[in-house]
Design an enzyme around this catalytic site. Structure first.
Site, PDB file in Angstrom:
ATOM      1  N   GLY A  40       0.832  -1.191   0.000  1.00 38.84           N
ATOM      2  CA  GLY A  40       0.000   0.000   0.000  1.00 38.84           C
ATOM      3  C   GLY A  40       0.867   1.241   0.000  1.00 38.84           C
ATOM      4  O   GLY A  40       1.927   1.264  -0.628  1.00 38.84           O
ATOM      5  N   CYS A  41       0.441   2.266   0.711  1.00 45.23           N
ATOM      6  CA  CYS A  41       1.185   3.534   0.768  1.00 45.23           C
ATOM      7  C   CYS A  41       2.645   3.301   1.141  1.00 45.23           C
ATOM      8  O   CYS A  41       2.948   2.776   2.207  1.00 45.23           O
ATOM      9  CB  CYS A  41       0.521   4.452   1.788  1.00 45.23           C
ATOM     10  SG  CYS A  41       1.500   5.911   2.194  1.00 45.23           S
ATOM     11  N   PHE A  42       3.571   3.711   0.262  1.00 45.13           N
ATOM     12  CA  PHE A  42       4.976   3.429   0.552  1.00 45.13           C
ATOM     13  C   PHE A  42       5.526   4.286   1.683  1.00 45.13           C
ATOM     14  O   PHE A  42       6.504   3.917   2.322  1.00 45.13           O
ATOM     15  CB  PHE A  42       5.871   3.491  -0.677  1.00 45.13           C
ATOM     16  CG  PHE A  42       5.736   4.669  -1.609  1.00 45.13           C
ATOM     17  CD1 PHE A  42       5.228   5.899  -1.209  1.00 45.13           C
ATOM     18  CD2 PHE A  42       6.142   4.545  -2.936  1.00 45.13           C
ATOM     19  CE1 PHE A  42       5.136   6.972  -2.076  1.00 45.13           C
ATOM     20  CE2 PHE A  42       6.046   5.610  -3.833  1.00 45.13           C
ATOM     21  CZ  PHE A  42       5.542   6.827  -3.388  1.00 45.13           C
ATOM     22  N   TYR A 197      -2.835  11.419   7.923  1.00 45.54           N
ATOM     23  CA  TYR A 197      -3.229  10.557   6.802  1.00 45.54           C
ATOM     24  C   TYR A 197      -3.341   9.104   7.253  1.00 45.54           C
ATOM     25  O   TYR A 197      -4.328   8.413   6.956  1.00 45.54           O
ATOM     26  CB  TYR A 197      -2.216  10.669   5.652  1.00 45.54           C
ATOM     27  CG  TYR A 197      -2.163   9.424   4.807  1.00 45.54           C
ATOM     28  CD1 TYR A 197      -3.171   9.149   3.876  1.00 45.54           C
ATOM     29  CD2 TYR A 197      -1.146   8.481   4.984  1.00 45.54           C
ATOM     30  CE1 TYR A 197      -3.158   7.974   3.139  1.00 45.54           C
ATOM     31  CE2 TYR A 197      -1.129   7.311   4.255  1.00 45.54           C
ATOM     32  CZ  TYR A 197      -2.138   7.062   3.334  1.00 45.54           C
ATOM     33  OH  TYR A 197      -2.125   5.895   2.620  1.00 45.54           O
TER      34      TYR A 197
END
Length: 220
Positions: A40-42, A197
């Site tokens: 997912g989000c790196f 986030y």
């Protein structure tokens, strides 16, 4: 020439050979290795693994696609085939590949084939990238263990490693940056924006729901 004189050159040669072998062994033992994963989000994967003892560093980037030198805009838009990935460099004398893979599976939702948490689409899918049969065998063992522990089908694929492209400079170490940026939460420093986030995306909540106390990074 005495016996002592005869033995001296032999002893010296043996000592030199032993020293050479020890130096070679030390050099090999200290050689770092890499592990490339998509979770997912790196930003989140980089943040999680840079804190693991034995990890020397982590780089956010793109891999697995068909476009050379992809940009974040291209990858996030879809169609390039690339994953948001992280290349982890580690000291195998301090942390094993198996250990890192066990941590990886328990830091994501490996049952989700459509992305991760609030981030949807092909670039946010999970994957493990391997370069040889040995790495593949270790990855398969870690996957089987994770599936047995979780009691659910794991859809994370094990793929042959291709070229890894580091992401743009502003993505690197985003989770600890101090640059002031405008976000949907208002003006924030990068580190604060990252935390906001991560919380809003539900990453830690979902991982904790899946793995419970086995989730290694929930809340990081």
């Amino acid at each position: 020439m005495t016996l002592t004189d005869t033995l001296k050159p032999i002893a010296l040669a043996a000592a030199m050979s032993l020293t050479t072998l020890m130096q070679a062994g030390s050099a090999q033992a200290g050689s770092p290795e890499t592990l490339t994963v998509a979770g997912g989000c790196f930003w989140c994967v980089e943040s999680d693994f840079e804190g693991v003892p034995g990890v020397l560093g982590a780089v956010s980037g793109y891999t697995g696609g068909k476009v050379d030198n992809p940009t974040y805009k291209q990858v996030s838009r879809g169609g390039t085939g690339h994953y948001e990935a992280v290349q982890i460099t580690f000291d195998p004398d301090k942390v094993s590949r198996q250990r890192l893979l066990n941590l990886f599976f328990r830091s994501v939702d490996p049952t989700d084939a459509g992305g991760q948490f609030c981030d949807r689409g092909e670039s946010y899918r999970t994957a493990i990238f391997v370069s040889n049969k040995g790495e593949k065998a270790i990855a398969e063992q870690a996957k089987a263990k994770a599936q047995g522990d979780l009691g659910q089908k794991i859809v994370t694929p094990i793929l042959s490693a291709g070229k890894f492209y580091p992401a743009e400079a502003y993505h690197q170490d985003y989770y600890k940056g101090d640059k002031l940026i405008l976000t949907r939460f208002g003006p924030k420093r990068q580190a604060s924006a990252y935390k906001a986030y991560r919380k809003a995306c539900g990453r830690d909540q979902r991982v904790k729901q899946l793995w419970g106390d086995a989730a290694p990074f929930a809340g990081s």
